[in-house]
Design an enzyme around this catalytic site. Structure first.
Site, mmCIF file in Angstrom:
data_model
loop_
_atom_site.group_PDB
_atom_site.id
_atom_site.type_symbol
_atom_site.label_atom_id
_atom_site.label_comp_id
_atom_site.label_asym_id
_atom_site.label_seq_id
_atom_site.Cartn_x
_atom_site.Cartn_y
_atom_site.Cartn_z
ATOM 1 N N LYS A 142 0.832 -1.210 0.000
ATOM 2 C CA LYS A 142 0.000 0.000 0.000
ATOM 3 C C LYS A 142 0.866 1.260 0.000
ATOM 4 C CE LYS A 142 -1.997 -1.148 3.913
ATOM 5 N NZ LYS A 142 -1.274 -2.404 4.215
ATOM 6 N N ARG B 43 -0.538 -8.694 13.469
ATOM 7 C CA ARG B 43 -1.075 -7.766 12.456
ATOM 8 C C ARG B 43 -1.998 -8.495 11.483
ATOM 9 N NH1 ARG B 43 4.333 -5.604 10.446
ATOM 10 N NH2 ARG B 43 3.199 -4.402 8.880
ATOM 11 N N ARG C 104 11.515 -2.189 10.829
ATOM 12 C CA ARG C 104 10.464 -1.784 11.762
ATOM 13 C C ARG C 104 10.295 -2.805 12.891
ATOM 14 N NH1 ARG C 104 5.412 0.063 8.055
ATOM 15 N NH2 ARG C 104 4.307 -1.181 9.623
ATOM 16 N N ARG D 147 -9.610 1.189 9.147
ATOM 17 C CA ARG D 147 -9.241 -0.199 9.425
ATOM 18 C C ARG D 147 -10.228 -0.891 10.336
ATOM 19 N NH1 ARG D 147 -2.939 -1.347 9.422
ATOM 20 N NH2 ARG D 147 -2.349 0.590 8.468
ATOM 21 N N ARG E 77 11.756 -5.897 4.284
ATOM 22 C CA ARG E 77 11.553 -4.445 4.192
ATOM 23 C C ARG E 77 12.584 -3.692 5.027
ATOM 24 N NH1 ARG E 77 5.869 -1.962 5.339
ATOM 25 N NH2 ARG E 77 6.041 -3.173 7.252
HETATM 26 P P1 AP5 Z 1 4.875 -1.642 1.780
HETATM 27 O O1 AP5 Z 1 4.544 -0.760 0.634
HETATM 28 O O2 AP5 Z 1 5.657 -1.074 2.906
HETATM 29 O O3 AP5 Z 1 3.533 -2.379 2.292
HETATM 30 P P2 AP5 Z 1 2.307 -1.825 3.133
HETATM 31 O O4 AP5 Z 1 1.074 -2.439 2.572
HETATM 32 O O5 AP5 Z 1 2.358 -0.345 3.247
HETATM 33 O O6 AP5 Z 1 2.614 -2.536 4.517
HETATM 34 P P3 AP5 Z 1 2.585 -1.969 5.993
HETATM 35 O O7 AP5 Z 1 3.330 -2.967 6.835
HETATM 36 O O8 AP5 Z 1 3.020 -0.546 6.044
HETATM 37 O O9 AP5 Z 1 1.095 -2.060 6.304
HETATM 38 P P4 AP5 Z 1 0.476 -2.095 7.671
HETATM 39 O O10 AP5 Z 1 -0.914 -1.863 7.324
HETATM 40 O O11 AP5 Z 1 0.750 -3.338 8.441
HETATM 41 O O12 AP5 Z 1 1.287 -0.972 8.510
HETATM 42 P P5 AP5 Z 1 1.069 0.600 8.730
HETATM 43 O O13 AP5 Z 1 2.370 1.257 8.703
HETATM 44 O O14 AP5 Z 1 -0.011 1.104 7.890
HETATM 45 O O15 AP5 Z 1 5.639 -2.938 1.172
HETATM 46 C C1 AP5 Z 1 6.182 -3.919 2.038
HETATM 47 C C2 AP5 Z 1 7.550 -4.377 1.494
HETATM 48 O O16 AP5 Z 1 7.353 -5.069 0.264
HETATM 49 C C3 AP5 Z 1 8.520 -3.237 1.191
HETATM 50 O O17 AP5 Z 1 9.814 -3.659 1.511
HETATM 51 C C4 AP5 Z 1 8.382 -3.019 -0.332
HETATM 52 O O18 AP5 Z 1 9.594 -2.561 -0.910
HETATM 53 C C5 AP5 Z 1 8.051 -4.433 -0.808
HETATM 54 N N1 AP5 Z 1 7.106 -4.467 -1.935
HETATM 55 C C6 AP5 Z 1 6.024 -3.649 -2.144
HETATM 56 N N2 AP5 Z 1 5.375 -4.017 -3.267
HETATM 57 C C7 AP5 Z 1 6.048 -5.096 -3.778
HETATM 58 C C8 AP5 Z 1 5.863 -5.926 -4.924
HETATM 59 N N3 AP5 Z 1 4.844 -5.713 -5.785
HETATM 60 N N4 AP5 Z 1 6.738 -6.939 -5.122
HETATM 61 C C9 AP5 Z 1 7.767 -7.174 -4.248
HETATM 62 N N5 AP5 Z 1 7.999 -6.416 -3.146
HETATM 63 C C10 AP5 Z 1 7.147 -5.392 -2.915
HETATM 64 O O19 AP5 Z 1 0.551 0.580 10.237
HETATM 65 C C11 AP5 Z 1 1.427 0.240 11.282
HETATM 66 C C12 AP5 Z 1 0.707 0.244 12.605
HETATM 67 O O20 AP5 Z 1 0.184 1.569 12.885
HETATM 68 C C13 AP5 Z 1 -0.513 -0.681 12.720
HETATM 69 O O21 AP5 Z 1 -0.164 -2.011 13.032
HETATM 70 C C14 AP5 Z 1 -1.281 0.012 13.863
HETATM 71 O O22 AP5 Z 1 -0.697 -0.268 15.108
HETATM 72 C C15 AP5 Z 1 -1.073 1.487 13.530
HETATM 73 N N6 AP5 Z 1 -2.124 1.988 12.639
HETATM 74 C C16 AP5 Z 1 -1.969 2.421 11.369
HETATM 75 N N7 AP5 Z 1 -3.156 2.788 10.840
HETATM 76 C C17 AP5 Z 1 -4.074 2.570 11.827
HETATM 77 C C18 AP5 Z 1 -5.490 2.729 11.912
HETATM 78 N N8 AP5 Z 1 -6.211 3.183 10.870
HETATM 79 N N9 AP5 Z 1 -6.095 2.392 13.061
HETATM 80 C C19 AP5 Z 1 -5.415 1.949 14.114
HETATM 81 N N10 AP5 Z 1 -4.082 1.751 14.115
HETATM 82 C C20 AP5 Z 1 -3.416 2.071 12.969
HETATM 83 MG MG MG Z 2 2.751 1.037 4.797
#
Ligand code: AP5
Ligand code: MG
Length: 220
Positions: free
Chosen positions: A14, A172, A161, A89, A128
């Site tokens: 994402k 997660r 991370r 979410r 990552r």
């Molecule tokens: P990446 O683009 O980083 O993936 P992502 O979907 O953004 O994954 P996240 O881990 O960021 O999602 P998340 O929802 O768990 O965490 P968030 O930070 O939002 O890609 C991942 C890896 O793959 C990278 O290394 C990239 O280079 C590689 N890649 C990408 N595309 C690829 C492809 N096509 N092929 C190969 N490799 C690829 O949230 C973190 C925490 O914050 C949550 O756990 C929660 O505690 C809190 N939080 C965030 N939002 C909320 C909310 N709305 N409500 C409550 N808590 C929240």
């Molecule tokens: Mg992300």
């Protein structure tokens, strides 16, 4: 005007795609995860409250995430459109999001569901590496930085991370399945959902997303 929500499991890409789309469409990318990590880094009151939930892989309380999103999308730069990654979410967040969009007279364009196998995202999360300073995201195999361990954009050190450790990854996924995945039905019922298979390379997925977004705007 495009208000696009990216919905999908942890590590589905994402953040990676949101950055590319934001550049292409010249609209802001709002990642609640990034906003929260910045609060943790600054050691703010919000950051202190959010930190333990984030490290464990659980959702930060709705009252915090809803307020942070409301503040961000009320800014004038969001009038032209936004790419929202990682919000809503939960059902409560989705209801609050509907209300804030209505208040701000913004129209939700599409919710793009990132469909992918769990095995594949585990590999993505395990490799990552993120920049400590600017938050740019790399992968040791799929998206290597030019110099190992250093950010291409700002030269700062890359780190893994805390929530990319095995135990937090498992939590997660559980949280995603229980609280976030049900939103697929909600947006399908509203005819806002578009599903994109994100199993391919970063570039392939980007091309698919561009096609899906263009397709919709032609019809509107
Ligand atoms: P990446 O683009 O980083 O993936 P992502 O979907 O953004 O994954 P996240 O881990 O960021 O999602 P998340 O929802 O768990 O965490 P968030 O930070 O939002 O890609 C991942 C890896 O793959 C990278 O290394 C990239 O280079 C590689 N890649 C990408 N595309 C690829 C492809 N096509 N092929 C190969 N490799 C690829 O949230 C973190 C925490 O914050 C949550 O756990 C929660 O505690 C809190 N939080 C965030 N939002 C909320 C909310 N709305 N409500 C409550 N808590 C929240
Ligand atoms: Mg992300």
């Amino acid at each position: 005007m495009s208000i696009l929500v990216l919905l999908g499991p942890p590590g589905s890409g994402k953040g990676t795609q949101a950055k590319l789309l934001a550049e292409k469409l010249t609209i802001p990318h709002i990642s609640l995860g990034d906003v929260l990590r910045e609060e943790v880094r600054k050691g703010s009151e919000i950051g202190l409250r959010a930190k333990e939930f984030m490290n464990a892989g659980r959702l930060v309380p709705d009252e915090l995430t809803i307020e942070l999103t409301r503040q961000r999308i009320s800014q004038p730069d969001c009038q032209k459109g936004i790419i929202v990654d990682g919000f809503p979410r939960s059902e409560a967040q989705a209801t609050a999001f509907d209300q804030m969009l209505e208040e701000l007279k913004l129209n939700l364009d599409k919710v793009i569901y990132f469909e992918v196998d769990e095995d594949q995202v585990v590999e993505r999360l395990g490799g990552r590496r993120s920049c400590k300073v600017c938050g740019a995201v790399f992968h040791v195999k799929f998206n290597r930085p030019k110099v190992a361990g250093l950010c291409d954009s700002c030269g700062a050190e890359l780190y893994q991370r805390v929530d990319d450790q095995e135990k937090a990854i498992r939590t997660r996924f559980e949280v995603y399945a229980k609280q976030t995945k049900p939103l697929i039905d909600r947006y399908q019922a509203k005819k806002k959902l578009v599903t994109v298979n994100v199993a391919g390379s970063i570039d392939d997925v980007f091309q698919k997303l561009v096609a899906v977004i263009k397709d919709g705007s032609d019809k509107n």
